[in-house]
Each structure stands twice: as structure tokens, then as C-alpha cells.
Design an enzyme around this catalytic site. Structure first.
Site, PDB file in Angstrom:
ATOM      1  N   GLY A 154       0.880  -1.140  -0.016  1.00 49.19           N
ATOM      2  CA  GLY A 154      -0.049   0.207   0.022  1.00 49.19           C
ATOM      3  C   GLY A 154       0.749   1.173  -0.067  1.00 49.19           C
ATOM      4  O   GLY A 154       1.511   1.474   1.006  1.00 49.19           O
ATOM      5  N   MET A 155       1.017   1.991  -1.116  1.00 52.20           N
ATOM      6  CA  MET A 155       1.652   3.043  -1.144  1.00 52.20           C
ATOM      7  C   MET A 155       1.051   4.441  -1.296  1.00 52.20           C
ATOM      8  O   MET A 155       0.004   4.823  -2.031  1.00 52.20           O
ATOM      9  CB  MET A 155       2.483   2.892  -2.394  1.00 52.20           C
ATOM     10  CG  MET A 155       3.463   1.862  -2.424  1.00 52.20           C
ATOM     11  SD  MET A 155       4.489   1.673  -3.995  1.00 52.20           S
ATOM     12  CE  MET A 155       5.862   3.303  -3.604  1.00 52.20           C
ATOM     13  N   SER A 156       1.133   5.302  -0.203  1.00 52.79           N
ATOM     14  CA  SER A 156       0.505   6.568  -0.121  1.00 52.79           C
ATOM     15  C   SER A 156       1.223   7.579  -0.795  1.00 52.79           C
ATOM     16  O   SER A 156       0.432   8.849  -0.863  1.00 52.79           O
ATOM     17  CB  SER A 156       0.207   6.841   1.351  1.00 52.79           C
ATOM     18  OG  SER A 156       1.826   7.138   2.068  1.00 52.79           O
TER      19      SER A 156
ATOM     20  N   GLY B 104       4.015   8.641   0.564  1.00 50.14           N
ATOM     21  CA  GLY B 104       4.773   9.067   1.834  1.00 50.14           C
ATOM     22  C   GLY B 104       6.060   8.247   1.935  1.00 50.14           C
ATOM     23  O   GLY B 104       6.261   7.344   1.404  1.00 50.14           O
ATOM     24  N   VAL B 105       6.810   8.829   3.047  1.00 49.71           N
ATOM     25  CA  VAL B 105       8.273   7.987   2.910  1.00 49.71           C
ATOM     26  C   VAL B 105       8.109   6.743   3.582  1.00 49.71           C
ATOM     27  O   VAL B 105       8.918   5.981   2.940  1.00 49.71           O
ATOM     28  CB  VAL B 105       9.214   9.013   4.009  1.00 49.71           C
ATOM     29  CG1 VAL B 105      10.330   8.363   4.258  1.00 49.71           C
ATOM     30  CG2 VAL B 105       9.220  10.405   3.445  1.00 49.71           C
ATOM     31  N   ASP B 106       7.166   6.368   4.582  1.00 46.40           N
ATOM     32  CA  ASP B 106       7.231   5.172   5.130  1.00 46.40           C
ATOM     33  C   ASP B 106       6.873   4.154   4.013  1.00 46.40           C
ATOM     34  O   ASP B 106       7.675   2.978   4.094  1.00 46.40           O
ATOM     35  CB  ASP B 106       6.007   5.113   6.355  1.00 46.40           C
ATOM     36  CG  ASP B 106       6.693   6.015   7.527  1.00 46.40           C
ATOM     37  OD1 ASP B 106       7.932   6.226   7.674  1.00 46.40           O
ATOM     38  OD2 ASP B 106       5.876   6.658   8.242  1.00 46.40           O
TER      39      ASP B 106
ATOM     40  N   CYS C 299     -10.761   2.405   9.536  1.00 44.40           N
ATOM     41  CA  CYS C 299     -10.056   2.678   8.220  1.00 44.40           C
ATOM     42  C   CYS C 299      -9.064   1.567   8.005  1.00 44.40           C
ATOM     43  O   CYS C 299      -9.113   0.841   6.842  1.00 44.40           O
ATOM     44  CB  CYS C 299      -9.568   3.955   8.033  1.00 44.40           C
ATOM     45  SG  CYS C 299      -8.896   4.152   6.309  1.00 44.40           S
TER      46      CYS C 299
ATOM     47  N   CYS D 251      -7.779   9.973   8.120  1.00 46.63           N
ATOM     48  CA  CYS D 251      -7.474   8.832   7.318  1.00 46.63           C
ATOM     49  C   CYS D 251      -7.943   9.078   5.852  1.00 46.63           C
ATOM     50  O   CYS D 251      -9.183   9.198   5.743  1.00 46.63           O
ATOM     51  CB  CYS D 251      -7.672   7.561   7.720  1.00 46.63           C
ATOM     52  SG  CYS D 251      -7.379   6.352   6.830  1.00 46.63           S
TER      53      CYS D 251
END
Length: 384
Positions: free
Chosen positions: A9-11, A13-15, A100, A196
């Protein structure tokens, strides 16, 4: 031999970006999946969906993985946002990130990933999964300052068995270092702190778009009217800012806090001083439970709990919520020390050391004036 496929799951963001890179380095067949779960893209000042997608594509190109986007907006509004509004309408303060995760990231997303041929999914959450004799445990992250197991406590055995948390053993500072070392284009992107999938925006203004304001009296704990509130949904227990009262109403100069709500009379109660008795609770009742192991702890079990994110673990004893209550469905916690601003609608999450046991939604907390802490009934989604 074919590589094991994992959908990340890619948002943007860095994480999640570092998560994808780490798994690629470990030899997995990595596919990135970007979830769009909110349709309000015209609100460009606060909703950065388009930029997030651009960042995901840039990261995927850099590390050499395929990526696709999927729209779960209908599922999000039905399973998460509708419940979010119902809880606020009932005077409670829900935590949408908890629901969520359980309904979107680890249900709708997991199902879609399996349809893509994945054997597992992965996210950038700071938590750990441990398998012992075919059973799965949810553990806190090694970096307790970033631990997100509180938000993940509703995950079940089936979900955990198909989930990887590559960042669970890595400090956040190291994750940033990795991002910079490998040249991720979003290495300096700030962490998201908004609702979220909805983003960062003035919360009261956002809520006002969906819930009508219903002003009513604002009273002190001894019944003196000191002002008017704009609607009970717009306040939460322990709130200090935005009440509209100075610190001089009783001459003490101490700040005012939201200390209770009476739904029937539409009254907001406020108390002066951080440690006012109305803000302190030793006992709570929680329902709408979810247990990682599939069952509740034994009645009388000594454990620790959090009643809000980033709170220090508080020693407590697990109990049934009544003589005939099933603790798997409705439980009580008795704390060794009084807890501050225990809030109906938030999650009470239990721990044995680093092991997250699960938890439930707070319905009631016993304070010096229980009349304003009666269980505030709300129509709850049965799917949660």
C-alpha cells in the site's frame, strides 16, 4: 522458482516508499497499490491526492516496480465515513484511522491484492507481526515513539497472516536516512497527520459541511451557565482550545476543559483545571470489541491499556462489564491510577508488554459526575 508477490500500500509518503524498496531489496516481487478513498479532489488546498499519486509513480520508477491505483471511495464512505458521522452526531469522538485500517487497508485493499495474485500485503505502519505455532500476534514497533499498533488492534488472525510490516524493527530516523540515501524524491516529505484518506484541513469547518450545528448551553460542573456551544459534535472530552472561555471565570486563572455532554438536554459541561474530578476516571466500559487472538483475556487478567494514541501504557485489570455480560463483547477496565479525559468513541486497547491483545470502543467512563458520562447510544456498523 518464482518470487513471492507482495502488494504494498503506497500513499506517496516516505514510510510506504521505503517499505516497497526494502521488500524489493529482499527479493520479493513487489507491486505498488495506491488507494484513492476520497472524491473531494477539488478541495486542492487540503486534499493532495494528485500530488501523492505523482510521488508514488516517481518512487515506483526509481525502485523499479509496477504500480496501479484503485478507487475505494464508495467502500470508505459506506464503511468508515458514515460511521464517523454517526458517532459524532451521537456526541462521541470516533477514531476513523482504527476503522479505516480494519475495513479499508486490511480488508478492501487485502481482497484486491489477493485478486492480483499476491501472497501477502505490506504497509508502512510501525508495528510487528509474530507467528508462534501457527498463531499470529500483533506487537508494538521497536521504536515505541512511533508505534502504531493502537490503530491496528482490530486486525484478526486472517489479516495478520497475510501482512508484513517491514518498518516494525526500524527507527523512524533510520527510515528517513534510507530514503535520502537511495534518493527517493519524497525523502523530505512531511508525515501525514490528517483524517485517514481525507487529509489535513480545518476539522471544525470540514465537520460542519456534514453535520448541522445545534447550539446549546455551556455550563460549569455546578450548573452555572457560562456561554453557548455551537453543537455537541464539535467538542471532545478534555478539549481546551476553541471553547471560547478565558481563565478568569472563577478567579483561579486555570484553563477550562470540556468535561461532559448531556445529549438529551444538549448541554456542554466545562470544568476549570486540568485535574478536575470530572476529567478523571478509574473505570471504563467498552464494547464493539475485537480480539487479535479471537477471544478476550481472562476476567481478572492484569494488563495495560491505552485510551488514546500516544498515551503511556496504564496498568489495569480486565473485567466483565456486568454480572451476565460476555467480556468477549462488552468489557470493563479498572485502572490502578486515574486516567485523564477518557473519551466515549475512542478505542481502549489492551497490551501484555509489547503484545497487543485487541480492544473495544469506549462507551462509558465513571467520573465524579456520571450523569454526563452515560453511554451515548449510536448506530454502530455491524461490520466493524
Amino acid at each position: 522458482m518464482s518470487k513471492q508477490r507482495v502488494v504494498v500500500g503506497m500513499s506517496g509518503g516516505v514510510d510506504s516508499s521505503v517499505t516497497a524498496w526494502l521488500l524489493k531489496e529482499q527479493g520479493y516481487d513487489v507491486v505498488g497499490l495506491f488507494m484513492k478513498n476520497w472524491e473531494d479532489d477539488d478541495d486542492s488546498e487540503y486534499c493532495s491526492t494528485r500530488q501523492d499519486w505523482i510521488d508514488v509513480v516517481s518512487v515506483a520508477d526509481l525502485i523499479g516496480i509496477d504500480v496501479e491505483a484503485v478507487n475505494f471511495a464508495a467502500e470508505y464512505k459506506d464503511r468508515v465515513f458514515a460511521e464517523f458521522l454517526r458517532e459524532y452526531s451521537a456526541g462521541r469522538t470516533p477514531n476513523p484511522d482504527v476503522l479505516c485500517n480494519a475495513e479499508i487497508k486490511f480488508k478492501a485493499f487485502l481482497d484486491h491484492a489477493m485478486s492480483l495474485g499476491a501472497e501477502t500485503i505490506a504497509t508502512g505502519h510501525y508495528a510487528r507481526v509474530r507467528e508462534i505455532d501457527g498463531r499470529f500476534e500483533l506487537l508494538k514497533a521497536r521504536d515505541h515513539t512511533k508505534d502504531q499498533s493502537y490503530f491496528l488492534h482490530r486486525l484478526n488472525q486472517a489479516q495478520l497472516s497475510k501482512t508484513l510490516f517491514p518498518l516494525g524493527d526500524i527507527p523512524k530516523t533510520k527510515v528517513r536516512e534510507i530514503a535520502e540515501q537511495i534518493g527517493l524524491p519524497n525523502a523530505k516529505k512531511k508525515d501525514s497527520t490528517g483524517i485517514c484518506f481525507i487529509g489535513e484541513r480545518p476539522f471544525r469547518d470540514f465537520l460542519n459541511r456534514y453535520l448541522p450545528t445545534r447550539p446549546g448551553p455551556m455550563k460549569t460542573t455546578d450548573g452555572k451557565t457560562v456561554g453557548e456551544h455551537i453543537g455537541l459534535a464539535f467538542y471532545t472530552f478534555g478539549q481546551r482550545k476553541g471553547i471560547g472561555l478565558g481563565g478568569s471565570k472563577d478567579g483561579s486563572g486555570e484553563p477550562w476543559f470540556v468535561a461532559g455532554k448531556d445529549i438529551e438536554s444538549n448541554t456542554l459541561y466545562v470544568a476549570q483545571g486540568h485535574d478536575h474530578p470530572w476529567l478523571l476516571s478509574r473505570t471504563l466500559t467498552a464494547g464493539n470489541t475485537s480480539w487479535v487472538a479471537g477471544h478476550a483475556p481472562e476476567v481478572g487478567h492484569a494488563c495495560a491499556a491505552k485510551t488514546r494514541y500516544r498515551q503511556a501504557d496504564a496498568a489495569c485489570t480486565f473485567g466483565a462489564a456486568g454480572a451476565n455480560a460476555d467480556p468477549n463483547a462488552l468489557f470493563s477496565l479498572h485502572f490502578a491510577d486515574a486516567q485523564w479525559a477518557v473519551t466515549p468513541g475512542q478505542s481502549a486497547v489492551l497490551y501484555d508488554g509489547d503484545v497487543c491483545l485487541g480492544g473495544g470502543i469506549i462507551e462509558h467512563a465513571a467520573t465524579a459526575q456520571p450523569v454526563t458520562r452515560q453511554p451515548q447510544k449510536a448506530a454502530l456498523l455491524t461490520a466493524r
